[in-house]
Scaffold this active site. Sequence first.
Site, short mmCIF file in Angstrom:
data_model
loop_
_atom_site.label_atom_id
_atom_site.label_comp_id
_atom_site.label_asym_id
_atom_site.label_seq_id
_atom_site.Cartn_x
_atom_site.Cartn_y
_atom_site.Cartn_z
N ASP A 140 0.66 -1.19 -0.06
CA ASP A 140 0.11 0.10 0.04
C ASP A 140 0.71 1.19 0.01
O ASP A 140 1.08 1.63 1.13
CB ASP A 140 -0.69 0.53 1.20
CG ASP A 140 -1.50 1.89 1.56
OD1 ASP A 140 -2.23 1.25 2.45
OD2 ASP A 140 -1.54 1.67 0.45
N LEU A 141 0.65 2.12 -0.82
CA LEU A 141 2.23 3.42 -1.54
C LEU A 141 1.02 4.38 -0.91
O LEU A 141 0.12 4.97 -1.95
CB LEU A 141 2.71 3.37 -2.78
CG LEU A 141 3.33 2.26 -3.57
CD1 LEU A 141 3.97 2.03 -4.62
CD2 LEU A 141 4.62 1.88 -1.95
N LEU A 174 4.96 3.70 2.99
CA LEU A 174 4.67 2.59 2.29
C LEU A 174 3.97 1.87 3.43
O LEU A 174 5.08 1.17 4.50
CB LEU A 174 5.90 2.05 1.71
CG LEU A 174 6.15 1.14 1.02
CD1 LEU A 174 7.20 1.36 -0.24
CD2 LEU A 174 5.93 -0.14 1.78
N GLY A 206 -9.60 7.99 -6.00
CA GLY A 206 -8.15 7.23 -5.26
C GLY A 206 -8.04 5.65 -5.28
O GLY A 206 -9.21 4.86 -4.59
N ASP A 265 -6.74 3.83 -2.99
CA ASP A 265 -7.10 3.21 -2.09
C ASP A 265 -8.61 3.16 -0.93
O ASP A 265 -8.79 2.03 -0.22
CB ASP A 265 -6.07 4.25 -0.94
CG ASP A 265 -6.32 5.60 -1.46
OD1 ASP A 265 -7.05 5.94 -2.08
OD2 ASP A 265 -5.36 6.10 -0.08
N1 LIG Z 1 3.53 15.30 9.08
C1 LIG Z 1 2.99 14.23 10.37
N2 LIG Z 1 4.37 14.31 10.55
C2 LIG Z 1 4.18 13.06 12.08
N3 LIG Z 1 3.53 11.85 11.37
C3 LIG Z 1 2.06 11.78 10.40
C4 LIG Z 1 2.94 13.23 9.77
N4 LIG Z 1 1.92 12.64 8.61
C5 LIG Z 1 1.88 11.42 8.53
N5 LIG Z 1 1.83 10.90 10.14
C6 LIG Z 1 1.15 9.55 10.53
O1 LIG Z 1 1.17 9.10 9.37
C7 LIG Z 1 0.50 8.03 9.40
C8 LIG Z 1 -0.52 8.50 8.41
O2 LIG Z 1 -0.87 7.55 7.70
P1 LIG Z 1 -1.11 6.60 6.29
O3 LIG Z 1 -2.87 5.44 6.35
O4 LIG Z 1 -0.15 5.48 6.41
O5 LIG Z 1 -0.95 7.85 5.79
P2 LIG Z 1 -1.30 7.35 4.28
O6 LIG Z 1 -1.52 6.23 3.31
O7 LIG Z 1 -1.82 8.53 3.25
O8 LIG Z 1 0.15 6.85 3.31
C9 LIG Z 1 -0.64 8.73 10.62
O9 LIG Z 1 -0.25 7.34 11.01
C10 LIG Z 1 0.30 10.49 10.59
O10 LIG Z 1 0.04 10.11 12.44
C1 LIG Z 2 -7.16 11.42 -1.95
C2 LIG Z 2 -5.97 10.11 -1.62
C3 LIG Z 2 -4.43 11.89 -1.58
C4 LIG Z 2 -6.06 9.76 0.13
O1 LIG Z 2 -4.78 8.85 -0.45
P1 LIG Z 2 -3.61 8.70 1.45
O2 LIG Z 2 -3.73 9.98 2.43
O3 LIG Z 2 -4.32 8.09 1.59
O4 LIG Z 2 -2.79 8.68 0.53
C5 LIG Z 2 -6.27 10.02 -2.80
O5 LIG Z 2 -7.39 8.89 -2.23
C6 LIG Z 2 -5.83 10.09 -4.24
O6 LIG Z 2 -4.68 10.88 -4.63
N1 LIG Z 2 -7.01 10.43 -4.71
C7 LIG Z 2 -7.20 10.34 -6.16
C8 LIG Z 2 -8.16 11.82 -6.05
C9 LIG Z 2 -9.88 11.33 -5.36
O7 LIG Z 2 -9.74 10.19 -4.85
O8 LIG Z 2 -11.22 12.16 -6.24
#
Ligand SMILES: Nc1ncnc2c1ncn2[C@@H]1O[C@H](COP(=O)(O)OP(=O)(O)O)[C@@H](O)[C@H]1O
Ligand SMILES: CC(C)(COP(=O)(O)O)[C@@H](O)C(=O)NCCC(=O)O
Length: 245
Positions: free
Chosen positions: A7-8, A13, A102, A104
């Site tokens: 899951d990126l 990651l 998205g 995800d």
């Molecule tokens: N700027 C930041 N500083 C500290 N922790 C962060 C920051 N941005 C995100 N996080 C942490 O990283 C995690 C992001 O959640 P995650 O679901 O892995 O995000 P994504 O799927 O968008 O990569 C969260 O637990 C959040 O607390």
């Molecule tokens: C909204 C998101 C940025 C969330 O991504 P994440 O926070 O999990 O990294 C992702 O789902 C995305 O890039 N969506 C494309 C735009 C849309 O969903 O309309």
Amino acid sequence: MSNLWLDLGNTRLKYWLADDIGQIITSDAKQHLQAPAELLIGLTDRFSALAPEFIGVSSVLGEEVNAQVAESLASLAIPFEFVHVDAHHPLLTSDYDAGQLGVDRWLQILGAVDRKKRQCIVGCGTALTIDLVDHAHHLGGYIFPSIYLQREALFSGTKQISISEGTFTSISEGVNTSDAVHRGILLSIVGAINEITRRNPNYEFTLTGGDAPLLAQHLNHPIHIKDSLLLNGLMRYFDQQNESR
Ligand SMILES: Nc1ncnc2c1ncn2[C@@H]1O[C@H](COP(=O)(O)OP(=O)(O)O)[C@@H](O)[C@H]1O
Ligand SMILES: CC(C)(COP(=O)(O)O)[C@@H](O)C(=O)NCCC(=O)O
Ligand SMILES: [K+]
């Protein structure tokens, strides 16, 4: 027989190695510090050692990063596939623009979808997403900056607010800048989710993503936390694919 699921996301990651009945053998989450392809190269030896039969990938990092990731995965000589939103999936339909949703968000919905329920899926990642699903039909949803992005926006968008750290623990009114910032930001997210619960009283709410535990503490409406919803979606997607073959 084991599969590797990637899951990126925009911050971290995540990967899970699971056996053929979906039991997790090992998993990890790492902040990629805006260098996901480089982080992945550093993980290829580990992935190779895990010797999965297949690698399923969810990425919201765009074509350029995905091409770099595909190159690294190709060097492992293990079959892999990036998931794309399937507007005609047998388990889930959607009103959302399938070319923009998205993957995800789509996989998180697929991981939870139940045609007998009305469901609200809240993705608590870099962006916070709210998706409404009515008996396996995705009605659409919302995208917000996460609590961290909101704090960064205030830092870069204002002269006098230079708050870059602190905890999000309360939604009571603040009496200093740091508290006003952290409580205002938390209130914006908690208030929005509460508004969605008010408008959709008979929906089942599920939170997923890194910030789900933090946000759940401030929600009075009953909610479920499922931290590996996207993983469930990946497994369902590729299981379904095999079944429909
Ligand atoms: N700027 C930041 N500083 C500290 N922790 C962060 C920051 N941005 C995100 N996080 C942490 O990283 C995690 C992001 O959640 P995650 O679901 O892995 O995000 P994504 O799927 O968008 O990569 C969260 O637990 C959040 O607390
Ligand atoms: C909204 C998101 C940025 C969330 O991504 P994440 O926070 O999990 O990294 C992702 O789902 C995305 O890039 N969506 C494309 C735009 C849309 O969903 O309309
Ligand atoms: K962007």
